[in-house]
Scaffold this motif. Structure first.
Motif, PDB file in Angstrom:
ATOM      1  N   PHE A 142     -16.934 -31.391  -7.538  1.00  0.00           N
ATOM      2  CA  PHE A 142     -16.319 -32.714  -7.601  1.00  0.00           C
ATOM      3  C   PHE A 142     -14.857 -32.699  -7.177  1.00  0.00           C
ATOM      4  O   PHE A 142     -14.409 -33.603  -6.485  1.00  0.00           O
ATOM      5  N   ASN A 183     -15.040 -32.393  -3.456  1.00  0.00           N
ATOM      6  CA  ASN A 183     -15.930 -33.384  -2.823  1.00  0.00           C
ATOM      7  C   ASN A 183     -17.144 -32.780  -2.120  1.00  0.00           C
ATOM      8  O   ASN A 183     -17.637 -33.327  -1.144  1.00  0.00           O
ATOM      9  N   LYS A 208     -20.180 -35.315  -2.202  1.00  0.00           N
ATOM     10  CA  LYS A 208     -20.105 -36.403  -1.218  1.00  0.00           C
ATOM     11  C   LYS A 208     -20.486 -35.898   0.167  1.00  0.00           C
ATOM     12  O   LYS A 208     -21.149 -36.596   0.930  1.00  0.00           O
ATOM     13  N   LEU A 266     -24.280 -35.534   0.249  1.00  0.00           N
ATOM     14  CA  LEU A 266     -24.900 -36.852   0.413  1.00  0.00           C
ATOM     15  C   LEU A 266     -24.819 -37.299   1.871  1.00  0.00           C
ATOM     16  O   LEU A 266     -25.799 -37.780   2.444  1.00  0.00           O
ATOM     17  N   ARG A 267     -23.647 -37.131   2.454  1.00  0.00           N
ATOM     18  CA  ARG A 267     -23.426 -37.529   3.850  1.00  0.00           C
ATOM     19  C   ARG A 267     -24.313 -36.720   4.807  1.00  0.00           C
ATOM     20  O   ARG A 267     -24.781 -37.229   5.809  1.00  0.00           O
ATOM     21  N   TRP A 318     -25.289 -36.898 -10.431  1.00  0.00           N
ATOM     22  CA  TRP A 318     -24.655 -37.952  -9.636  1.00  0.00           C
ATOM     23  C   TRP A 318     -25.061 -39.331 -10.154  1.00  0.00           C
ATOM     24  O   TRP A 318     -24.245 -40.247 -10.223  1.00  0.00           O
TER      25      TRP A 318
END
Length: 150
Positions: free
Chosen positions: A77, A80, A83, A86-87, A108
């Motif tokens: 976290f 990142n 993130k 996810l991307r 998440w």
């Protein structure tokens, strides 16, 4: 918004091997300790599971500070990583599938409910609540073994 402090830890007897997790939650003057174990896991899975279990206990959206000695959890976290995963369709920076994807997805989801900040603490040192979480995690493994569930 309620403010909650959570300390978490995971442990494994062998890696992989029997695993345990522990967490201590604080809200105001209230304290709750929780723990659990799995017959076959890894230390990283138990570190994530501890945070999931603790956040799952919260009945309303809260502002939460999670203290963990797991660089794996905290860096996810603070740097990142999640993130990025996810991307990239749950692929890591090397293009490989993210390990422990189902646990990260659950965490998440819970973070969508709560406002969570992660703080890295030094493991097995002078933090009494991190040490308590380690005791809970190791104790959960021992209880599971004593019950013949490993």
């Amino acid at each position: 918004m309620k403010e909650v402090t959570i300390y978490t830890d995971g442990a494994c007897s062998g890696n992989p091997g029997p695993g345990g997790w522990g967490a201590v939650l604080f809200h105001g003057d209230k304290r709750k300790e929780i723990s659990g174990a799995e017959p076959h896991s890894t230390n990283n899975r138990m570190e994530i599971q501890a945070v999931i279990e603790a956040l799952s206990l919260l009945k309303v959206p809260c502002r939460v500070t999670v203290y963990s000695d797991s660089a794996y959890v905290v860096n996810c976290f603070q740097n990142n990583w999640l993130k990025g995963w996810l991307r990239n369709g749950w692929k890591n920076s090397k293009g490989n599938p993210v390990e422990n994807k189902e646990l990260w997805q659950k965490l998440w989801e819970l973070m969508g409910i709560h406002e969570v900040t992660y703080v890295k603490v030094k493991g097995h040192s002078d933090n009494p609540w991190n040490n308590r979480c380690d005791e809970l995690a190791v104790g959960a493994i021992k209880q599971m073994r004593a019950a013949g569930r490993d």
